[in-house]
Design an enzyme around this catalytic site. Structure first.
Site, PDB file in Angstrom:
ATOM      1  N   GLU A  41       0.844  -1.193   0.000  1.00 27.11           N
ATOM      2  CA  GLU A  41       0.000   0.000   0.000  1.00 27.11           C
ATOM      3  C   GLU A  41       0.884   1.249   0.000  1.00 27.11           C
ATOM      4  O   GLU A  41       1.928   1.290   0.665  1.00 27.11           O
ATOM      5  CB  GLU A  41      -0.870  -0.053   1.251  1.00 27.11           C
ATOM      6  CG  GLU A  41      -1.798   1.112   1.489  1.00 27.11           C
ATOM      7  CD  GLU A  41      -2.565   0.975   2.803  1.00 27.11           C
ATOM      8  OE1 GLU A  41      -3.565   1.681   2.974  1.00 27.11           O
ATOM      9  OE2 GLU A  41      -2.158   0.151   3.662  1.00 27.11           O
ATOM     10  N   LYS A 111      -9.592   2.108  -1.888  1.00 24.60           N
ATOM     11  CA  LYS A 111      -9.834   1.521  -0.568  1.00 24.60           C
ATOM     12  C   LYS A 111     -11.174   1.984  -0.011  1.00 24.60           C
ATOM     13  O   LYS A 111     -11.447   3.186   0.080  1.00 24.60           O
ATOM     14  CB  LYS A 111      -8.683   1.930   0.355  1.00 24.60           C
ATOM     15  CG  LYS A 111      -8.681   1.307   1.727  1.00 24.60           C
ATOM     16  CD  LYS A 111      -7.409   1.740   2.461  1.00 24.60           C
ATOM     17  CE  LYS A 111      -7.264   1.139   3.840  1.00 24.60           C
ATOM     18  NZ  LYS A 111      -5.990   1.578   4.477  1.00 24.60           N
ATOM     19  N   CYS A 145      -5.429  -3.366   2.666  1.00 21.98           N
ATOM     20  CA  CYS A 145      -5.184  -3.241   4.102  1.00 21.98           C
ATOM     21  C   CYS A 145      -6.435  -3.458   4.960  1.00 21.98           C
ATOM     22  O   CYS A 145      -6.912  -4.583   5.070  1.00 21.98           O
ATOM     23  CB  CYS A 145      -4.531  -1.895   4.384  1.00 21.98           C
ATOM     24  SG  CYS A 145      -3.755  -1.781   6.027  1.00 21.98           S
TER      25      CYS A 145
END
Length: 268
Positions: A41, A111, A145
């Site tokens: 990331e 995300k 994540c």
């Protein structure tokens, strides 16, 4: 196919140096026979920004030279990569990932679950949808994540036919227990391959765990890194993720993990 996990330690705000490292590792991974290379990331920017202005200075643009160089590298090397990016777009900052192949951009993802940590304090939550991308290697889904804390993300990708879910992450050392369990859980509950590329190193108050790994559909860990920079490589057979049924023990106990779901019971 052969997967490479690039466990890097990006320099905060130094996009040029981080891009140089990504391009170097792409070449090294291809020299080792990798077909797909997954980076962490925010691999070009770093993560622990204290203010929005500094984060915006390190963000890249979809039309910028960084992505053009990555596309050219994937074309020249004939390799696919998944790269986590801090991106400025539509007047905002986005924590995104890109799937790039020899023919150019294959897919992107923003995300969707945003913790109040690091640069995520300044980004816009992704709006979805969760999409599976068809490639010559197989069917690949993307998440980032904190998304791994929400099983619906991986399940949605699996229901769309994902064979591999690639997850760039910046997981800190406090996530050690999650890194031990969640990749294996997400893989086995969906009968898919789950590939997590995490960073290492220290930024401000944060120390990052590493422990990048690929897990197979049965929950078997195929490769796992330690807490140092590394290029981890393993071979996977995505055919294993296409059969959602499993013979247990001596073959008398058969499981069919998708067809035996009871979605009519799950809605609130």
């Amino acid at each position: 196919m052969r997967i490479g996990l690039a466990q890097t330690a990006p320099r905060l705000g130094d996009v040029a140096a981080n891009l140089e490292q990504v391009l170097l590792l792409l070449g090294r991974a291809r020299d080792r026979g990798c077909d797909l290379v997954i980076f962490p990331e925010c691999a070009l920017s770093g993560y622990m920004f204290d203010d929005r202005a500094s984060a915006a200075d390190a963000a890249v643009s979809a039309a910028g030279p960084e992505l053009s160089l990555l596309v050219a590298a994937c074309s020249g090397l004939q390799v696919h990569c998944v790269l986590g990016l801090l991106e400025h777009r539509d007047g905002g900052l986005w924590n995104s990932s890109r799937l790039i192949g020899p023919q150019g951009l294959v897919g992107s993802y923003d995300k969707t679950h945003i913790p109040q940590l690091g640069v995520d304090r300044f980004v816009t939550p992704g709006r979805g949808p969760y999409t599976v991308h068809d490639t010559p290697l197989g069917r690949i889904g993307l998440q980032i994540c904190y998304d791994w804390r929400f099983p619906e993300v991986t399940r949605t990708l699996a229901l769309q036919g994902a064979e591999l879910v690639a997850m760039p992450t910046c997981s800190p050392t406090s996530s050690r227990e999650l890194a031990d369990h969640l990749p294996r859980t997400r893989a086995v509950e969906n009968a898919i391959f789950f590939a997590m590329a995490n960073r290492v190193g220290v930024e401000g108050p944060a120390s990052f765990l590493g422990h990048s790994q690929v897990v197979g559909p049965g929950g078997e860990r195929l490769v796992r890194g330690d807490e140092k920079e590394a290029l981890l490589v393993c071979d996977v057979d995505l055919v294993q993720a296409r059969a959602k049924n499993r013979e247990q023990g001596d073959g008398l106990y058969r499981l069919d993990i998708m067809n035996e779901r009871r979605p009519e019971l799950y809605a609130l």
